[in-house]
Write a protein that holds these residues in place. Structure first.
Motif, short mmCIF file in Angstrom:
data_model
loop_
_atom_site.label_atom_id
_atom_site.label_comp_id
_atom_site.label_asym_id
_atom_site.label_seq_id
_atom_site.Cartn_x
_atom_site.Cartn_y
_atom_site.Cartn_z
N HIS A 42 -1.99 1.40 -11.97
CA HIS A 42 -2.67 2.66 -12.26
C HIS A 42 -1.78 3.85 -11.97
CE1 HIS A 42 -3.55 2.19 -7.96
NE2 HIS A 42 -3.91 3.47 -7.91
N ASP A 46 1.80 6.55 -5.82
CA ASP A 46 2.31 5.52 -4.91
C ASP A 46 2.39 4.16 -5.61
OD1 ASP A 46 -0.46 5.85 -4.90
OD2 ASP A 46 -0.73 4.95 -2.93
N HIS A 47 1.90 4.07 -6.84
CA HIS A 47 1.95 2.81 -7.60
C HIS A 47 2.81 2.92 -8.85
CE1 HIS A 47 -1.51 1.00 -5.36
NE2 HIS A 47 -1.72 2.28 -5.10
N ASP A 123 -5.47 -0.87 -6.71
CA ASP A 123 -6.55 -0.23 -5.95
C ASP A 123 -7.86 -0.49 -6.70
OD1 ASP A 123 -4.76 0.77 -4.14
OD2 ASP A 123 -4.71 2.80 -4.98
N HIS A 291 -12.02 4.17 -3.44
CA HIS A 291 -11.53 2.87 -2.96
C HIS A 291 -12.72 2.09 -2.41
CE1 HIS A 291 -7.09 3.16 -2.77
NE2 HIS A 291 -7.28 4.45 -2.61
ZN LIG Z 1 -3.02 3.28 -3.72
#
Ligand SMILES: [Zn+2]
Ligand SMILES: [Zn+2]
Length: 351
Positions: A42, A46-47, A123, A291
């Motif tokens: 996604h 951070d990904h 996530d 989340h």
């Molecule tokens: Zn994340």
């Protein structure tokens, strides 16, 4: 020789004996070097650092790459789009993306290696939201589940999302009644759109956002998520009615936009991190998250019934312990995947 699963600045999967190597959500460009394919679950940064990396072949959903571009203004390169629910052969391995919830275009990824099926969640959110569906449960038998653990500890308390949304609504109504303009800091990709959709459904007030959030909103709108807002950096703010307006700001934005000069405001913060930190500069915090919380993560693993669970990000040790105790499924943090088994694991695996 079995397929190897490990953490190497990203989720690394290596098929033996030919050393075919995949990486998912690498956190540096160096991490994807030498991999035959790179997967991005996604658009959160951070990904998604691999999107502009010309040196690697990236697989993601189309929406994830669009949102990445809106979020960072960097152009994705060498990206191949994958549709949800369709099995696709990548370097001779069947791969399938299924919805993860969390934010638009977010995927869990299934890898069908000859000796094992691996599911990596990225996530996830497991509750139906207005802007995203809940994370899908794969219908295949999963050998290895690699699950996120961002809020994977019982020590963090989250009220139901419904109640958190209602308390946000109540605070907004009270602020407006006191002639204070509610100014809400929140994640501009995911939480902002969910909050706008919720407020649109409950109140007839104007919602003002900055340009970057507006661009992201527009991508949601193009994907049939109905959102109503105005861009305060582009519209004429002289028509701004403080008693009838909510202002949304990116989570880390400290300064108020200048059109609010001289007006009374109430400052609110919407983030799951409010379950961990105090955010004292704000009048009110709302621990609303896209989340899954720890129990939701355990429930997701329980529905999948994998043979083994690796945990990743945040509270990985805590979540692994919860899964071992509640589900009696072997589980440890992915960063320790290659460590020698504990005595318990050794006895279980050699039964
Ligand atoms: Zn994340
Ligand atoms: Zn994320």
């Amino acid at each position: 020789m079995p397929t190897i699963v490990k953490y190497e600045k990203g989720v690394k999967l290596v098929k033996k004996p030919e050393n075919l190597s995949f990486i998912a959500d690498p956190t540096t460009n160096a991490a994807s070097q030498g991999s035959h394919a790179t997967f991005i679950t996604h658009a959160h940064t951070d990904h998604s650092v691999a999107f502009p990396d010309v040196a690697t072949k990236v697989y993601s959903t189309k929406v994830a790459s669009e949102l990445y571009e809106k979020l960072t203004t960097k152009k994705p390169k060498n990206t191949h789009y994958v549709n949800f629910g369709k099995t696709q052969k990548i370097e001779d391995i069947d791969v399938k993306f299924i919805p993860a919830g969390h934010l638009l275009g977010a995927a869990q990824i299934l890898f069908y290696f000859p000796d094992m099926t691996v599911c990596y969640t990225g996530d996830i959110s497991t509750e139906e939201m207005i802007t995203v569906p809940k994370a899908t449960i794969p219908d295949d038998d999963i050998d290895i589940l690699i699950t996120e653990a961002t809020y994977g500890t019982k020590d963090l308390y989250f009220d139901t999302r419904e109640r958190t949304k209602i308390s946000l609504l109540k605070w907004i109504a009270e602020s407006l009644q006191e002639k204070r303009t509610p100014v809400i800091n929140l994640g501009h990709l995911g939480p902002a759109q969910e909050t706008i959709a919720f407020l649109n459904s409950m109140l007839s007030v104007d919602i003002l956002c900055d340009t970057r959030t507006s661009r992201i909103n527009q991508t949601y709108k193009n994907n049939n998520i109905s959102l109503n807002w105005e861009n305060f950096e582009e519209t004429d703010v002289s028509i701004f009615e403080p008693e009838n307006t909510i202002v949304l700001l990116p989570r880390a934005c400290n300064n108020l936009p200048s059109f609010l000069d001289g007006y009374k405001v109430s400052r609110g913060m919407v983030t799951g991190q409010a379950a961990r930190f105090a955010y004292r500069k704000f009048d009110h915090t709302f621990p609303f998250s896209m989340h899954a919380n720890s129990q939701e993560l355990v429930n997701h693993a329980e529905k999948i019934q994998p043979k083994k669970v690796y945990t990743l990000y945040g509270f990985d040790s805590e979540l692994a312990a919860l899964i071992r105790h509640q589900l009696k499924i072997p589980s440890r943090p992915l960063k320790f995947a290659e460590k020698k088994p504990t005595l318990d694991e050794y006895l279980n695996e050699n039964k």
